[in-house]
Enzyme design. Structure first.
Site, PDB file in Angstrom:
ATOM      1  N   HIS A  96      41.237  38.130  36.314  1.00  0.00           N
ATOM      2  CA  HIS A  96      42.057  37.970  37.514  1.00  0.00           C
ATOM      3  C   HIS A  96      42.011  39.244  38.347  1.00  0.00           C
ATOM      4  CE1 HIS A  96      44.552  39.621  34.293  1.00  0.00           C
ATOM      5  NE2 HIS A  96      45.130  40.332  35.235  1.00  0.00           N
TER       6      HIS A  96
ATOM      7  N   HIS B  86      44.336  41.445  41.163  1.00  0.00           N
ATOM      8  CA  HIS B  86      45.636  41.652  41.802  1.00  0.00           C
ATOM      9  C   HIS B  86      45.433  41.912  43.295  1.00  0.00           C
ATOM     10  CE1 HIS B  86      48.063  42.486  38.060  1.00  0.00           C
ATOM     11  NE2 HIS B  86      46.853  42.717  37.589  1.00  0.00           N
TER      12      HIS B  86
ATOM     13  N   GLY C 220      43.214  48.573  31.382  1.00  0.00           N
ATOM     14  CA  GLY C 220      44.525  48.228  31.913  1.00  0.00           C
ATOM     15  C   GLY C 220      44.813  46.739  31.930  1.00  0.00           C
ATOM     16  N   GLN C 221      43.945  45.926  31.283  1.00  0.00           N
ATOM     17  CA  GLN C 221      44.142  44.469  31.286  1.00  0.00           C
ATOM     18  C   GLN C 221      45.151  44.068  30.221  1.00  0.00           C
ATOM     19  OE1 GLN C 221      40.568  42.256  30.365  1.00  0.00           O
ATOM     20  NE2 GLN C 221      41.331  40.383  31.318  1.00  0.00           N
ATOM     21  N   THR C 222      46.088  43.207  30.581  1.00  0.00           N
ATOM     22  CA  THR C 222      47.060  42.713  29.603  1.00  0.00           C
ATOM     23  C   THR C 222      46.957  41.205  29.382  1.00  0.00           C
ATOM     24  OG1 THR C 222      48.807  42.442  31.267  1.00  0.00           O
ATOM     25  CG2 THR C 222      48.706  44.548  30.106  1.00  0.00           C
ATOM     26  N   VAL C 223      46.379  40.470  30.325  1.00  0.00           N
ATOM     27  CA  VAL C 223      46.139  39.039  30.130  1.00  0.00           C
ATOM     28  C   VAL C 223      44.627  38.831  30.071  1.00  0.00           C
ATOM     29  CG1 VAL C 223      46.351  36.728  31.115  1.00  0.00           C
ATOM     30  CG2 VAL C 223      48.279  38.305  31.239  1.00  0.00           C
TER      31      VAL C 223
HETATM   32  P1  5GP Z   1      46.798  42.686  33.993  1.00  0.00           P
HETATM   33  O1  5GP Z   1      47.668  43.746  33.401  1.00  0.00           O
HETATM   34  O2  5GP Z   1      46.094  41.885  32.930  1.00  0.00           O
HETATM   35  O3  5GP Z   1      45.863  43.195  35.060  1.00  0.00           O
HETATM   36  O4  5GP Z   1      47.781  41.720  34.766  1.00  0.00           O
HETATM   37  C1  5GP Z   1      48.424  40.631  34.185  1.00  0.00           C
HETATM   38  C2  5GP Z   1      49.490  40.175  35.144  1.00  0.00           C
HETATM   39  O5  5GP Z   1      49.871  38.857  34.795  1.00  0.00           O
HETATM   40  C3  5GP Z   1      50.757  41.030  35.110  1.00  0.00           C
HETATM   41  O6  5GP Z   1      50.953  41.644  36.370  1.00  0.00           O
HETATM   42  C4  5GP Z   1      51.859  40.023  34.767  1.00  0.00           C
HETATM   43  O7  5GP Z   1      53.038  40.231  35.500  1.00  0.00           O
HETATM   44  C5  5GP Z   1      51.218  38.692  35.115  1.00  0.00           C
HETATM   45  N1  5GP Z   1      51.690  37.582  34.297  1.00  0.00           N
HETATM   46  C6  5GP Z   1      51.789  37.550  32.941  1.00  0.00           C
HETATM   47  N2  5GP Z   1      52.235  36.346  32.543  1.00  0.00           N
HETATM   48  C7  5GP Z   1      52.432  35.607  33.664  1.00  0.00           C
HETATM   49  C8  5GP Z   1      52.888  34.271  33.892  1.00  0.00           C
HETATM   50  O8  5GP Z   1      53.218  33.509  32.980  1.00  0.00           O
HETATM   51  N3  5GP Z   1      52.953  33.853  35.182  1.00  0.00           N
HETATM   52  C9  5GP Z   1      52.593  34.667  36.231  1.00  0.00           C
HETATM   53  N4  5GP Z   1      52.705  34.151  37.459  1.00  0.00           N
HETATM   54  N5  5GP Z   1      52.157  35.926  36.046  1.00  0.00           N
HETATM   55  C10 5GP Z   1      52.069  36.393  34.779  1.00  0.00           C
END
Ligand code: 5GP
Ligand code: ZN
Length: 145
Positions: free
Chosen positions: A108, A110, A101-104
């Site tokens: 990190h 949440h 479920g990771q997109t970045v």
């Molecule tokens: P993941 O899906 O990897 O667990 O969560 C990535 C999170 O990074 C998403 O909830 C998305 O909204 C947040 N995100 C992506 N790009 C940015 C950004 O440029 N700034 C901030 N503050 N959050 C971001």
């Protein structure tokens, strides 16, 4: 499942650029190992991300000190979120890999304030294998520790 949206090299990914102040963020807290900032996609009001300052793609790439620091910061932020937003509950979520479920692609956690009927759902396909199967899993994991 989502794909990584950002697989930039260390120092160039979106959260590295945020840590460096090259892109703006609403910062909540920072220390030697971590930075906490408002998620741009607020799932509920008060949704915060806690990231490592050093680029580590996933939990597997963190040092023990970084992993501990992420959890300590998440706890501090959770207490502030509770005091500020008074949620009925709170969920921590830390995703690794696209299938996780990771997109970045910069590790990190949440911190998500929760409320009744907030629209967040998890599909949790529970299974109950026999005790000997559980014992086998545990034995394999003990051997890997
Ligand atoms: P993941 O899906 O990897 O667990 O969560 C990535 C999170 O990074 C998403 O909830 C998305 O909204 C947040 N995100 C992506 N790009 C940015 C950004 O440029 N700034 C901030 N503050 N959050 C971001
Ligand atoms: Zn990074």
């Amino acid at each position: 499942m989502p794909m990584f949206v950002d697989t930039s090299p260390p120092g160039q990914c979106i959260f590295c650029r945020l840590v460096a102040g090259e892109i703006p963020s609403a910062t909540v807290y920072e220390d030697d190992h971590t930075i906490a900032f408002m998620d741009i996609g607020q799932v509920t009001p008060g949704h915060v991300l806690v990231a490592t300052k050093r680029h580590a793609a996933t939990l597997f790439d963190t040092t023990p000190a970084e992993a501990a620091a992420v959890m300590q910061t998440a706890r501090r932020v959770a207490l502030a979120v509770r005091a500020t937003f008074d949620p009925a509950g709170l969920t921590l979520l830390q995703a690794n890999g696209a299938e996780g479920g990771q997109t970045v692609g910069h590790v990190h956690m949440h911190v998500v304030p929760r409320h009744a009927d907030d629209g967040i759902t998890f599909t949790w396909p529970r299974q109950e294998p026999p005790a000997e199967v559980l014992a086998g899993y545990a034995q394999r994991l003990r051997a890997a520790l």
